[in-house]
Scaffold this active site. Structure first.
Site, short mmCIF file in Angstrom:
data_model
loop_
_atom_site.label_atom_id
_atom_site.label_comp_id
_atom_site.label_asym_id
_atom_site.label_seq_id
_atom_site.Cartn_x
_atom_site.Cartn_y
_atom_site.Cartn_z
N CYS A 1 0.28 3.45 3.07
CA CYS A 1 0.85 2.84 4.28
C CYS A 1 2.35 3.09 4.36
O CYS A 1 2.89 3.38 5.44
CB CYS A 1 0.56 1.35 4.30
SG CYS A 1 -1.20 0.92 4.32
N CYS B 1 0.84 -1.20 0.00
CA CYS B 1 0.00 0.00 0.00
C CYS B 1 0.88 1.25 0.00
O CYS B 1 1.65 1.46 0.94
CB CYS B 1 -0.92 -0.02 1.21
SG CYS B 1 -1.88 1.49 1.44
#
Length: 272
Positions: free
Chosen positions: A50, A47
C-alpha cells in the site's frame, strides 16, 4: 531567493490540490460512492504494498476532474466495517464503482494504467460484483458488523496484554469463558422464544373411570368376536351334518336299487 520562494509555494499549492482531490471514505460517508463514478482504494498504513502504491494513487487523483470521476481511499484500520462490507481479503484492493455497480480492478498499478482504464472504459469488460455480495445488501451489512466486532475484540486483547500486562493465555481464557457464557444466554433465549411460538403439547393422563370404561369396551368387543366365531363354527358343523345325511340317503337308495335288481333276476331265473 525570490524564485526559490515562488517554486516552494507552487509545490505547496500542487501538493494541497492533490490531497484535496483524494476523498477519504469512512463508515459515515461510504454511501457517497453509490452515485457517480469512483475509483476506491482499500489500504492500511502498515502494508508495504500500500505504501508503494500511494505515490501513483496520489498522482492519479489529480486527474479526477479531467476524467470526471472521484478518486478515494479507505483506511481499513479505522473503518474495519467497510473491509467486511466490500469483502476485502487482500491489500491494496481497488474497486471501480459506476452508479452503484462494483467491479474489482485487477490491472497494473500505475497512474497511466488507471487513466487508460477510465478513458477506454475497460471496466465495461469486467464482470460486476454479484448482487448477493453487493456492499449495500443486507447480508453484507451483517458481515460488516462481524468485522467491527473482530476489531473490538482485537483492541480488547491488545489492552489486556499491553496495558494490564496479562499473558496471552489469560486473555484467551477470558475470551473463551465469555464465549461460553454468551452462548448459554443466547441458547436460553432461543429456547424461550421457541416455547412461546410453538408451545409443547401436553399428554392427557387417563383417569381411573376412563380406564374402566375402556376395559369394558374391550371386553365387549372380545365377547362379540367370540360369538361370531361360535356362530361360524355352528354353521360349519351344520353344513357337514347335511352333507353326511345326504351321503347316507344316497347310499341307502343305491342299496335298494341293488336289491330290487337282484329280485328281478331271481324271478326271471325261476320262470325259465
Amino acid at each position: 531567493m525570490k524564485y526559490i520562494l515562488l517554486t516552494y509555494l507552487l509545490c505547496l499549492a500542487v501538493a494541497g490540490t492533490t490531497h484535496a482531490k483524494l476523498v477519504q471514505i469512512t463508515e459515515d460517508n461510504w454511501r457517497d460512492v453509490l452515485t457517480g463514478e469512483w475509483m476506491v482504494e482499500f489500504f492500511a498504513p502498515w502494508c508495504p504494498a500500500c505504501r508503494a502504491l500511494q505515490p501513483a494513487w496520489q498522482e492519479f487523483s489529480t486527474w479526477s476532474e479531467d476524467l470526471e470521476i472521484n478518486v478515494a481511499q479507505v483506511d481499513v484500520t479505522t473503518s474495519p466495517g467497510l473491509s467486511g462490507r466490500f469483502m476485502v481479503t487482500a491489500l491494496p484492493t481497488i474497486f471501480h464503482v459506476k452508479n452503484g455497480i462494483f467491479r474489482q480492478y485487477r490491472g497494473a498499478r500505475d497512474k497511466d494504467s488507471f487513466i487508460v482504464y477510465i478513458e477506454d472504459k475497460k471496466w465495461s469488460a469486467v464482470e460486476p460484483v454479484s448482487d448477493w455480495k453487493a456492499p449495500d445488501s443486507l447480508q453484507m451489512s451483517a458481515v460488516s458488523y462481524f468485522f467491527k466486532l473482530s476489531m473490538v475484540l482485537r483492541n480488547i486483547h491488545t489492552t489486556l496484554t499491553e496495558e494490564y500486562q496479562l499473558p496471552s493465555w489469560a486473555s484467551y481464557i477470558a475470551f473463551a469463558c465469555a464465549t461460553i457464557l454468551l452462548g448459554g444466554v443466547l441458547g436460553l433465549l432461543m429456547v424461550c422464544c421457541i416455547d412461546c411460538i410453538w408451545p409443547p403439547r401436553r399428554e392427557v393422563v387417563p383417569t381411573a373411570g376412563a380406564g374402566k370404561e375402556q376395559q369394558r369396551e374391550d371386553k365387549k368387543d372380545s365377547d362379540v368376536e367370540e360369538d361370531d366365531d361360535d356362530l361360524e363354527g355352528s354353521q360349519d358343523e351344520g353344513t357337514e351334518a347335511d352333507e353326511g345325511s345326504q351321503y347316507e340317503e344316497d347310499g341307502s337308495q343305491v342299496e335298494e336299487d341293488d336289491l330290487s335288481q337282484a329280485e328281478e333276476d331271481e324271478g326271471e331265473g325261476a320262470s325259465s
